[in-house]
Design a protein around this motif. Structure first.
Motif, PDB file in Angstrom:
ATOM      1  N   THR A 158      30.784 -10.229   9.452  1.00 23.76           N
ATOM      2  CA  THR A 158      30.755  -9.323  10.605  1.00 23.76           C
ATOM      3  C   THR A 158      31.034 -10.091  11.894  1.00 23.76           C
ATOM      4  O   THR A 158      31.850  -9.667  12.708  1.00 23.76           O
ATOM      5  N   PRO A 169      36.208   1.189   9.516  1.00 22.99           N
ATOM      6  CA  PRO A 169      36.056   1.519   8.095  1.00 22.99           C
ATOM      7  C   PRO A 169      37.335   2.084   7.487  1.00 22.99           C
ATOM      8  O   PRO A 169      38.216   2.574   8.200  1.00 22.99           O
ATOM      9  N   SER A 170      37.434   1.984   6.187  1.00 21.96           N
ATOM     10  CA  SER A 170      38.426   2.761   5.442  1.00 21.96           C
ATOM     11  C   SER A 170      37.603   3.789   4.666  1.00 21.96           C
ATOM     12  O   SER A 170      36.379   3.822   4.790  1.00 21.96           O
ATOM     13  N   PHE A 171      38.231   4.586   3.836  1.00 24.47           N
ATOM     14  CA  PHE A 171      37.421   5.573   3.102  1.00 24.47           C
ATOM     15  C   PHE A 171      36.588   4.912   2.008  1.00 24.47           C
ATOM     16  O   PHE A 171      35.787   5.559   1.358  1.00 24.47           O
ATOM     17  N   PHE A 172      36.761   3.579   1.850  1.00 23.35           N
ATOM     18  CA  PHE A 172      35.865   2.851   0.944  1.00 23.35           C
ATOM     19  C   PHE A 172      34.595   2.422   1.678  1.00 23.35           C
ATOM     20  O   PHE A 172      33.709   1.822   1.089  1.00 23.35           O
ATOM     21  N   GLY A 173      34.561   2.667   3.008  1.00 22.62           N
ATOM     22  CA  GLY A 173      33.390   2.273   3.787  1.00 22.62           C
ATOM     23  C   GLY A 173      33.744   1.193   4.792  1.00 22.62           C
ATOM     24  O   GLY A 173      34.905   0.796   4.923  1.00 22.62           O
ATOM     25  N   ALA A 174      32.740   0.713   5.528  1.00 25.34           N
ATOM     26  CA  ALA A 174      32.979  -0.291   6.563  1.00 25.34           C
ATOM     27  C   ALA A 174      33.205  -1.670   5.951  1.00 25.34           C
ATOM     28  O   ALA A 174      33.890  -2.512   6.520  1.00 25.34           O
ATOM     29  N   TYR A 175      32.614  -1.893   4.799  1.00 28.49           N
ATOM     30  CA  TYR A 175      32.754  -3.170   4.087  1.00 28.49           C
ATOM     31  C   TYR A 175      33.058  -2.851   2.631  1.00 28.49           C
ATOM     32  O   TYR A 175      32.728  -1.766   2.149  1.00 28.49           O
ATOM     33  N   PHE A 176      33.682  -3.769   1.948  1.00 29.44           N
ATOM     34  CA  PHE A 176      33.909  -3.560   0.516  1.00 29.44           C
ATOM     35  C   PHE A 176      33.663  -4.868  -0.214  1.00 29.44           C
ATOM     36  O   PHE A 176      33.827  -5.957   0.341  1.00 29.44           O
ATOM     37  N   ARG A 353      33.923 -10.404  -0.144  1.00 31.20           N
ATOM     38  CA  ARG A 353      33.449  -9.286   0.663  1.00 31.20           C
ATOM     39  C   ARG A 353      34.456  -9.092   1.785  1.00 31.20           C
ATOM     40  O   ARG A 353      34.875 -10.052   2.432  1.00 31.20           O
ATOM     41  N   THR A 355      36.392  -6.624   5.063  1.00 32.85           N
ATOM     42  CA  THR A 355      36.333  -5.593   6.086  1.00 32.85           C
ATOM     43  C   THR A 355      37.643  -5.611   6.866  1.00 32.85           C
ATOM     44  O   THR A 355      38.546  -6.413   6.567  1.00 32.85           O
TER      45      THR A 355
END
Ligand SMILES: [Fe+2]
Length: 376
Positions: A158, A169-176, A353, A355
């Motif tokens: 971060t 974010p993407s539609f996978f969320g803020a982190y993947f 991880r 982002t």
């Protein structure tokens, strides 16, 4: 010219001509002058506070003169006087876009780039404006850089990403988390090979800058593959201009369907900037939708598409290496194409991880850094 000469200023029907400091004449439109009076901008917020839409009459200079290095305009019927530094006017005399410090020439790179990748230590990035600048320049010029010596924490990712923008974010969320998932929604979440791609073109505005923080990598296999899509597109432009034209003009559909989402967007495989130069590519076999173009168009589109896709695999372009724990690869997701080889899920642990931040925000932060707050 049917205007009146007042010193070095000539009033015309819709504007005025003035001799700039270097003695060259320059013309400025009255609406433009009135709109851009230095008093139009708030000193604190630096935003424009003057609203030209609420200006009841057509601005017309009653008189204008140059005093020293300032053009002074007395506006007819408003009791308003504008004072323009000639140096400010000179910047707009040619009608050319304002110089952009973030408009750095891109440098193509090839398979042998790994030892020359820009590397910046995480702690140095946090502490040094010079190191942040070196990192951002690498992202703008080469599209890729590695941040080394990352602490083994979510926070480290971060903090790194927030140096170049706001987490988006993407539609996978803020982190993947790229590791083997029990119920995968994406090939990345398996141990299978991941074909060369850019991330999430099924979103209308695909993510700009991508960060992949390697937290663990003790598996057998799983080599990281990265290549400069711009380098390949430029070579295609040379080798097959018609194929290049098709890929840079025709939009094709991308999609992502899963239990409760039906994402769709159309993208051009080769992206050009406003100078007509290649600024990026968009590729994803696993998100490419069924091309719903006229079949006769596909007669020429498919050969171009496949030619480009085959070029991408060429040894000339693909950089192969193992991302090590503690490294974070940062790259322009619209330019750098990436993938990985298959690995043995039982041979160890592999966890990346990730982002994203925005490309435009990187440019904005870079401009501010290089101009040290003096933007105009
Ligand atoms: Fe990816």
């Amino acid at each position: 010219m049917d205007g009146a000469q007042i010193g070095t200023v000539v009033l015309e029907e819709q504007g005025l001509s003035v001799l700039l400091a270097d003695g060259s004449p320059a013309y400025f439109n009255s609406w433009w002058l009135r709109d851009n009076c230095p008093t139009s901008f708030d000193a604190e917020t630096r935003e424009r506070t003057f609203d030209i839409f609420h200006h009841a009459t057509t601005p017309r200079p009653a008189a204008a003169r140059v005093e020293g290095d300032v053009l002074i305009v007395d506006w007819a019927g408003e009791g308003h006087v504008s004072r323009y530094p000639l140096a400010m006017l000179a910047g707009y005399a040619a009608g050319a876009p304002r110089p952009d410090p973030a408009d750095l020439p891109r440098r193509a790179w090839f398979a042998d780039h790994y030892p020359n990748l820009t590397r910046v230590a995480h702690a140095d990035l946090l502490e040094s404006g010079g190191e942040r600048r070196r990192w951002m320049e690498a992202l703008l010029v080469e599209g890729v850089a590695i941040v080394t010596d990352m602490p083994d924490s979510d926070e480290a990712l971060t903090r790194t990403a927030e140096l170049a923008g706001t987490i988006r974010p993407s539609f996978f969320g803020a982190y993947f988390d790229v590791r083997t998932h029990v119920k995968p929604t994406n090939l990345a979440y398996t141990s299978k090979a991941l074909e060369l791609h850019t991330d999430v073109p099924a979103e209308e505005l695909a993510p700009g800058i991508q960060y992949l923080h390697c937290r663990a990598n003790s598996v057998t296999g799983g080599l990281n593959l990265f290549l400069d899509g711009m380098a390949v597109a430029n070579d295609l432009r040379e080798a097959d201009p018609e194929a290049f034209r098709l890929l840079s003009e025709i939009e094709v559909p991308f999609y992502k369907e899963h239990d409760d989402i039906d994402m769709r967007a159309r993208q051009r495989v080769i992206e050009l900037d406003r100078h007509g130069e290649v600024s990026g590519v968009t590729l994803s076999q696993h998100m490419a939708d069924i091309f719903d173009l006229p079949q006769r168009v596909l007669d020429s589109y498919y050969p171009a598409f496949v030619r480009f896709g085959r070029m991408l695999q060429d040894k000339k372009y693909v950089m192969r290496f193992t991302l090590r724990a503690g490294e974070c690869i940062t790259f322009d997701n619209h330019r750098i194409v990436h993938g990985r080889e298959a690995y043995s899920a039982t041979s160890g642990e592999r966890h990346l991880r990730g982002t994203y931040t925005d490309r435009g925000e990187l440019r904005g932060l870079y401009r501010a850094l290089v101009s040290e707050g003096r933007f105009r």
